[in-house]
Design a protein around this motif. Structure first.
Motif, PDB file in Angstrom:
ATOM      1  N   UNK A  94      43.039 -52.756 -41.864  1.00  6.05           N
ATOM      2  CA  UNK A  94      43.977 -52.720 -42.989  1.00  6.05           C
ATOM      3  C   UNK A  94      45.405 -52.740 -42.486  1.00  6.05           C
ATOM      4  N   UNK A  95      46.297 -53.317 -43.292  1.00  3.12           N
ATOM      5  CA  UNK A  95      47.719 -53.109 -43.086  1.00  3.12           C
ATOM      6  C   UNK A  95      48.033 -51.704 -43.590  1.00  3.12           C
ATOM      7  N   UNK A  96      49.033 -51.080 -43.014  1.00  2.78           N
ATOM      8  CA  UNK A  96      49.333 -49.703 -43.396  1.00  2.78           C
ATOM      9  C   UNK A  96      50.829 -49.457 -43.469  1.00  2.78           C
ATOM     10  N   UNK A  97      51.225 -48.758 -44.507  1.00  2.82           N
ATOM     11  CA  UNK A  97      52.562 -48.186 -44.569  1.00  2.82           C
ATOM     12  C   UNK A  97      52.411 -46.781 -44.008  1.00  2.82           C
ATOM     13  N   UNK A  98      53.050 -46.531 -42.880  1.00  7.80           N
ATOM     14  CA  UNK A  98      52.846 -45.287 -42.140  1.00  7.80           C
ATOM     15  C   UNK A  98      54.066 -44.377 -42.287  1.00  7.80           C
ATOM     16  N   UNK A  99      53.838 -43.174 -42.769  1.00  8.96           N
ATOM     17  CA  UNK A  99      54.914 -42.191 -42.845  1.00  8.96           C
ATOM     18  C   UNK A  99      54.554 -41.007 -41.958  1.00  8.96           C
ATOM     19  N   UNK A 100      55.455 -40.652 -41.065  1.00  9.66           N
ATOM     20  CA  UNK A 100      55.259 -39.533 -40.144  1.00  9.66           C
ATOM     21  C   UNK A 100      56.345 -38.497 -40.383  1.00  9.66           C
ATOM     22  N   UNK A 101      55.938 -37.245 -40.505  1.00  5.89           N
ATOM     23  CA  UNK A 101      56.869 -36.149 -40.742  1.00  5.89           C
ATOM     24  C   UNK A 101      56.527 -34.996 -39.800  1.00  5.89           C
ATOM     25  N   UNK A 102      57.543 -34.530 -39.074  1.00  5.17           N
ATOM     26  CA  UNK A 102      57.364 -33.386 -38.193  1.00  5.17           C
ATOM     27  C   UNK A 102      58.729 -32.811 -37.868  1.00  5.17           C
ATOM     28  N   UNK A 103      58.828 -31.477 -37.949  1.00  7.85           N
ATOM     29  CA  UNK A 103      60.098 -30.804 -37.734  1.00  7.85           C
ATOM     30  C   UNK A 103      61.154 -31.413 -38.659  1.00  7.85           C
ATOM     31  N   UNK A 104      62.253 -31.935 -38.111  1.00 11.42           N
ATOM     32  CA  UNK A 104      63.312 -32.486 -38.961  1.00 11.42           C
ATOM     33  C   UNK A 104      63.248 -34.003 -39.030  1.00 11.42           C
ATOM     34  N   UNK A 105      62.137 -34.595 -38.623  1.00  7.79           N
ATOM     35  CA  UNK A 105      62.040 -36.044 -38.558  1.00  7.79           C
ATOM     36  C   UNK A 105      61.115 -36.558 -39.664  1.00  7.79           C
ATOM     37  N   UNK A 106      61.519 -37.668 -40.270  1.00  3.80           N
ATOM     38  CA  UNK A 106      60.777 -38.246 -41.381  1.00  3.80           C
ATOM     39  C   UNK A 106      61.085 -39.745 -41.430  1.00  3.80           C
ATOM     40  N   UNK A 107      60.074 -40.583 -41.200  1.00  6.76           N
ATOM     41  CA  UNK A 107      60.327 -42.017 -41.193  1.00  6.76           C
ATOM     42  C   UNK A 107      59.088 -42.764 -41.666  1.00  6.76           C
ATOM     43  N   UNK A 108      59.312 -43.892 -42.287  1.00  7.19           N
ATOM     44  CA  UNK A 108      58.230 -44.745 -42.787  1.00  7.19           C
ATOM     45  C   UNK A 108      58.388 -46.151 -42.224  1.00  7.19           C
TER      46      UNK A 108
END
Length: 280
Positions: free
Chosen positions: A60-74
């Motif tokens: 599958x294609x995926x929109x990936x969002x990662x969040x940890x500590x003060x970091x947040x990106x998609x």
């Protein structure tokens, strides 16, 4: 291009935090039970198992969002899974792969292509996986939207370990045979689809929790499969979240199942990489 180091930090943080997550439950194992089981729970668990697509691979294609500590990106990415072999999640920018996570039966691999470095660790060195008794079979079940029983490769051989409780339109299947941890699968009673998988300590004095939420189902090989997965890790003050929005689901098997790295890549120590990341 500040987004690139942020993304790679998050990829590594997911593993770095799982190395420390659920530390207070380290060493607890699922154990086994000689219980004959509730016939109603066994029948319902079989129905839940039957909802899973019978395919060799899922892509599958995926929109990936990662969040940890003060970091947040998609960012965009791809998810590729070969049954009983490998789970690969890659992330890209401007059409180029810049990071990858790969789970095989024996180890976890994280690749930072931007900095030509990687982390490779066996499951025995990932405290979160050890403390929750998760192995590749269990991780595969989580990504494939399936029931599992830690320590067994085929959950159908352990159905007597489940108990069942109903409330409203939901049915909860739980593995209560484990002495310290509870594995709970919240399902939709009408469809038998899993809405949420939770691993948590039974004791209120213990910390740490893993939750995977599913949603936005679509047809795959004639069965319903979630296109939304949200995995969250909590333990000892640390939190991390990995969210996937899937599209263009397929069942192709003609892709490399192992990541090959050249000698230009530097191996990093997983337990020290958090300090390295936060200094960048």
């Amino acid at each position: 291009m500040r987004r690139i180091p942020y993304l790679l930090s998050l990829l590594s943080l997911i593993i770095a935090l799982t190395l420390a997550s659920c530390g207070s439950t380290k060493g607890l194992h699922s154990g086994t039970s000689d219980a004959t089981g509730d016939a109603s729970a066994v029948r319902y668990a079989r129905q839940v198992i039957a909802t899973s697509p019978s395919v060799k691979a899922i892509t599958a294609h995926a929109k990936v969002r990662l969040q940890a500590m003060d970091k947040d990106i998609t960012l965009n990415g791809n998810l590729r899974m070969m049954r009983d072999d490998v789970i690969q999640l890659s992330v890209s920018m401007l059409g180029f792969e810049i990071g990858r996570m790969e789970f095989t039966k024996d180890e976890v691999l994280i690749v930072d292509r931007a900095h030509r470095r990687y982390v490779r660790v066996p499951y025995s060195e990932v405290d979160f996986l050890q403390s929750t008794s998760l192995d590749f079979s269990s991780l595969q079940a989580i990504f494939w939207h399936q029931l599992f029983a830690p320590g067994t490769q085929d959950v159908s051989t352990a159905l007597s370990l489940f108990t069942k409780a109903e409330s409203g339109g939901h049915t909860l299947l739980s593995l209560k045979s484990a002495p310290k941890l509870e594995y709970a699968f919240l399902t939709q009673t009408a469809s038998q689809l899993i809405d949420r998988t939770t691993i948590s300590p039974k004791s209120v004095t213990e910390s740490g929790e893993f939750v995977c939420k599913y949603g936005a189902y679509t047809k795959l090989a004639g069965k319903q499969f979630p296109t939304s997965l949200e995995l969250s890790f909590k333990g000892e003050g640390n939190t991390a979240k990995l969210s996937l929005q899937l599209s263009s689901l397929g069942t192709k098997t003609d892709w490399p199942t192992r990541t090959e790295l050249s000698s230009k890549y530097t191996r990093m120590d997983a337990r020290n990489i958090l300090k390295k990341i936060m200094s960048e």
